[in-house]
Scaffold this motif. Structure first.
Motif, PDB file in Angstrom:
ATOM      1  N   LEU A   1       1.066  -0.958  -0.010  1.00  0.00           N
ATOM      2  CA  LEU A   1       0.226  -0.002   0.186  1.00  0.00           C
ATOM      3  C   LEU A   1       1.243   0.912  -0.049  1.00  0.00           C
ATOM      4  N   MET A   2       1.778   1.075   0.690  1.00  0.00           N
ATOM      5  CA  MET A   2       2.654   2.433   1.591  1.00  0.00           C
ATOM      6  C   MET A   2       3.732   2.702   0.111  1.00  0.00           C
ATOM      7  N   ASP A   3       3.496   1.683  -1.363  1.00  0.00           N
ATOM      8  CA  ASP A   3       5.199   1.504  -1.974  1.00  0.00           C
ATOM      9  C   ASP A   3       4.167   1.682  -3.137  1.00  0.00           C
ATOM     10  N   ALA A   4       3.012   1.816  -3.758  1.00  0.00           N
ATOM     11  CA  ALA A   4       2.492   2.137  -4.472  1.00  0.00           C
ATOM     12  C   ALA A   4       1.754   4.195  -4.206  1.00  0.00           C
ATOM     13  N   ARG A   5       1.961   4.286  -3.407  1.00  0.00           N
ATOM     14  CA  ARG A   5       1.506   6.017  -2.738  1.00  0.00           C
ATOM     15  C   ARG A   5       3.293   6.690  -2.705  1.00  0.00           C
ATOM     16  N   GLY A   6       4.294   6.045  -2.347  1.00  0.00           N
ATOM     17  CA  GLY A   6       6.306   6.553  -2.431  1.00  0.00           C
ATOM     18  C   GLY A   6       6.417   6.945  -1.502  1.00  0.00           C
TER      19      GLY A   6
ATOM     20  N   SER B   1       6.605   2.269   4.321  1.00  0.00           N
ATOM     21  CA  SER B   1       7.096   1.042   3.923  1.00  0.00           C
ATOM     22  C   SER B   1       8.324   0.555   5.060  1.00  0.00           C
ATOM     23  N   SER B   2       9.063   1.067   5.027  1.00  0.00           N
ATOM     24  CA  SER B   2      10.624   0.793   6.394  1.00  0.00           C
ATOM     25  C   SER B   2      10.125   0.363   7.449  1.00  0.00           C
ATOM     26  N   ILE B   3       9.579   0.753   8.434  1.00  0.00           N
ATOM     27  CA  ILE B   3       8.831   1.417   9.353  1.00  0.00           C
ATOM     28  C   ILE B   3       8.172  -0.045   9.714  1.00  0.00           C
ATOM     29  N   ALA B   4       7.387  -0.228   8.263  1.00  0.00           N
ATOM     30  CA  ALA B   4       6.752  -2.149   8.760  1.00  0.00           C
ATOM     31  C   ALA B   4       7.733  -2.465   8.330  1.00  0.00           C
ATOM     32  N   MET B   5       7.979  -2.711   7.463  1.00  0.00           N
ATOM     33  CA  MET B   5       9.201  -3.940   7.804  1.00  0.00           C
ATOM     34  C   MET B   5      10.871  -3.740   8.599  1.00  0.00           C
TER      35      MET B   5
END
Ligand code: FPP
Ligand code: MG
Length: 298
Positions: free
Chosen positions: A277-282, A287-291
């Motif tokens: 979801l976040m990658d699709a929004r740049g 995304s890194s926080i989720a990772m």
């Protein structure tokens, strides 16, 4: 920019004009400030954003003060909990002060933000009550466990992401899904670490959840995987102080049946969805926080 949030919390505390509260608050360990980070990453650093982050962190701190009383927990973040140091009454009242001051300040943001955050605190409280009630028996129902951790932990992260999206004029639903998935995965990992980590790394006693009666996801899966006699043995150990042999038995059964990996994979699926979801929004930082959440080992 997290320091702006720290300063705002200090200012809110100073407004209370009470030396005891100021010194009690100063004695609390600060934690990771994950919720504030989420808000700042989504919405930037305007005054309303910093205030919202400060409010949410005060509410979160309040919920942990109450949680440690409810859980009879004498350590928090590797240090004696406030209830251990000053007793339950002080811990409950400091929680009430932080949480009501947070609510007072919430009125100065916007009705929509106030609604989203206060609704999450209702969910948080319902979730905590459910956690307490569920721990009276050996819960084997995964759906009930998932609902409870959504309410207890994910609702506030979902609200942080939603409130921040509102403040930034971004798509609220996508960010709320991100926050919800992150929150559920966070609690699943927290519950796993209670089993896989030693007490020193955890900063609290290991297998404490089961001793307290909490049958988290790996216990639910383990119960499903065991044969009749072992099922009985696991049930007989529920909500009891465990000997070293009993702890070793539980841990080895968990490893043998693969339920640790199975639970971890379930958290990973949620994180992957959040990242997509976040990658699709740049939003690469989100995304890194989720990772990082799925990779944490402490
Ligand atoms: C930690 O769970 C607890 C929570 C995430 C929520 C606690 C909520 C309340 C006490 C409701 C009251 C709310 C307010 C604002 C006063 P855990 O015990 O599984 O995790 P732990 O290992 O960090 O203790
Ligand atoms: Mg607790």
């Amino acid at each position: 920019m997290l320091s702006a949030v720290e300063r705002k919390i200090e200012q809110f505390i100073a407004d209370l004009n009470d030396k005891e509260v100021a010194s009690l608050y100063a004695s609390l360990p600060q934690g990771k400030r994950l919720r504030a980070k989420l808000i700042l990453k989504i919405a930037g650093h305007s005054l309303a954003v910093v205030k919202t982050a400060a409010i949410v962190e005060m509410i979160h701190a309040a919920s942990l003060l109450h949680d440690d009383v409810i859980d009879d927990a004498y350590t928090r973040r590797s240090r004696p909990s406030l209830n251990a140091l000053y007793g339950n009454k002080t811990a409950i009242m400091l929680g009430d002060i932080l949480y009501s001051k947070g609510f007072l300040e919430l009125n100065n943001i916007s009705p929509d933000v106030a609604k989203i955050v206060s609704n999450a605190v209702v969910q948080l409280s319902l979730g905590e009550l459910k956690d307490v009630s569920l721990s009276k028996t050996f819960n084997t129902d995964k759906a009930i466990y998932l609902e409870m951790i959504y309410q207890k932990t994910a609702s506030l992260m979902e609200a942080c992401a939603g409130a921040a999206a509102l403040l930034a004029g971004k798509d609220k639903n996508a960010y709320m899904t991100y926050g919800r998935n992150l929150g559920i995965a966070f609690q699943m990992i927290d519950d796993l670490l209670d089993i896989t980590m030693d007490a020193e790394t955890l900063g609290k006693p290991a297998l404490h959840d089961f001793v307290e009666g909490k049958t988290t996801l790996p216990y639910i899966y383990l119960y499903e995987a065991l044969n009749g006699d072992d099922k009985k043995r696991l049930k007989s150990l529920h909500a009891k102080v465990l000997s070293e042999d009993e702890k070793t038995w539980i841990k080895s059964m968990m490893h043998n049946t693969g339920v640790i990996q199975k639970s971890y994979n379930e958290a990973k699926v949620l994180i992957e969805e959040a990242i997509a979801l976040m990658d699709a929004r740049g939003e690469s930082v989100l995304s890194s926080i989720a990772m990082a959440m799925i990779e944490r080992d402490f």
